[in-house]
Design an enzyme around this catalytic site. Sequence first.
Site, short mmCIF file in Angstrom:
data_model
loop_
_atom_site.label_atom_id
_atom_site.label_comp_id
_atom_site.label_asym_id
_atom_site.label_seq_id
_atom_site.Cartn_x
_atom_site.Cartn_y
_atom_site.Cartn_z
N GLU A 437 140.43 51.25 43.45
CA GLU A 437 139.00 52.06 44.23
C GLU A 437 139.34 52.68 45.28
O GLU A 437 138.29 51.96 46.12
CB GLU A 437 138.25 50.17 44.00
CG GLU A 437 138.16 49.70 42.25
CD GLU A 437 137.67 51.08 40.85
OE1 GLU A 437 137.34 52.07 41.35
OE2 GLU A 437 138.07 50.41 40.36
N GLY A 438 140.25 53.08 44.99
CA GLY A 438 140.37 53.62 47.09
C GLY A 438 141.39 53.16 47.48
O GLY A 438 141.09 52.05 47.83
#
Length: 595
Positions: A437-438
């Site tokens: 997620e990043g």
Amino acid sequence: MFYSKRDLQFQLFEVLDSESLTKYEYFQDHNRESFDMVLEAAEGIATKMMLPLLTEMDRKEPQLVDGKIRIHEGMKPIIKKMGEDGWVNAAFRYDEGGQQLPTTILNAAGFIFQAANYSSSIFSFMSGGSANLIRTFGSQELIDRFTPDMYSGKWQGTMALTEPDAGSSLSDISTSAEPTETEGVYKIKGQKIYISAGDHDACENIVHLMLAKIKGGPIGAKGISLFVVPQKRPENGELIDNDVITAGIFHKMGYKGAPIAHLSIGSNDGALGYLVGEPHKGLSYMFQLMNEARISVGLNATAIGTAAYHTSLAYAKERPQGRKISEKDPTMPQTTIINHADVKRMLLFQKSVVEGSLALLLYCSKLSDLIHVEEGETKERASLLLDLLTPIAKSYPSEMCCLSTSAAVQVLGGAGYTTDFTVEQYYREARIHPIHEGTTGIHGLDLLGRKITIHNGKAAQIFFEEVSKTMAKASENEDLQPFVENLQKTLGKAQQATGYLLGLAGKGETEKFLADATLYLEMFGIITIAWQWLNQGMVAKEKLNDAHEADQNFYQGKLATMRYFYEYELVKVDSLVKRLQSTDSVTIEMQSDWF
């Protein structure tokens, strides 16, 4: 035990006062008893169904067989149980079949599942996040067509973003969507990689929430739309193949029980996708799920770190080795390693990281609940503060639990490096979270480049106000005054570094401004966890005198861990501040040919 029930109760009900949420109409049917029942139910599933499969799922990882990913047989009853018991849509409204359960309590239950067996925990909660996107932005037709079977566990939900040539740069995705004669229905063509639960045989269908670009739309991120792209599309009561092919499976260093798929969509020109909401707004829609997922990633990392900590703690209490430094008689029995100062240091490090991270994540969960039920200024403050804290809540636990699980391995010594103990598995499983997620670098850019300055710095101002409130309250106790002064001084240094960096931005030196954004995120994370430890320390100090013996030990442990964090971790801010204000731009000036 794989987590501390006592600590979770302390965090939820003594520090956060989660029971106060029941004063709001949306949560009014709940009380402390119902919250305890939810957590007990979670522990029952975690202990009886998930934990026994922890090692087996790691060693018998999913395989792609004849175009279908086969996962551990034990996942089928778990997914079914999670659906039947209403975990997937527990936070949703009654009229949707939900329980209107606070996110704070649901995330606490999720923490228990994740600490027991991270791989087994992700399937149902991914379906919940995907279904939430459909129910929030999709038409009633889409909601009725897809979400009931996602809630029940019959169908799996996923988030399909990443592509082979795009990675985290979503504006560069190439998956295309071409309108058909039916409004809202598009032909989808492209590839997606690293899709968690992107295919498996424990559900009868997989429902992908997929980003794609409608042909002829705006260039870059502004042209991204969101689609429901099922593996099999429901038509006239039947499931029809939708030309979503599993082209491969990724085998990972950890988190092996959950499959990660490579998908080929529309290779035979037969994949249909159903538009969610309006065209070209897909990225803004997906950010809702991504922000929820970022809190979940931090919680996952914390849960794994927690399980590793309790494993190493139990080992340290039982493993005899050596004698105390002051003991010279070799005929005396050996002491357990927990009595050695350096082992206590490693245990304190783990405890400070995982319990400090859990405090932050539950605090963010309560902010999410307040955003849902509050109005006006209170809602705005909670929203801005959660937005600011999200990159920290994702990244600090992710990075630090890599280090804390490493410390758990070190406590066990050579035994920790073998498969006889689970700490080596926790060490491997923790490593995905700084990527999920990043990456940490992306969240550093988000915090410094956007969150600090957005709305004229209002979110940062609210953060400093909340920390100041805690310090003012803690100052009422003389024993906590040194911690208040330490945090206040450190906070001042961080504000000075922030001013320096914003000055670079103001002069147009954008590359210098953002070059060390990851270090800025690290600095902000340490200060945030120090704030959370001061909150815990206040409650522990207040309750210590009237507590019975077992609780006295618990509260003393909290106070000692706060002391450790301020002595060993908060001091790291000094060197980070020094680097952030340095004029040496070696990372910018370094040439690729010099490596």
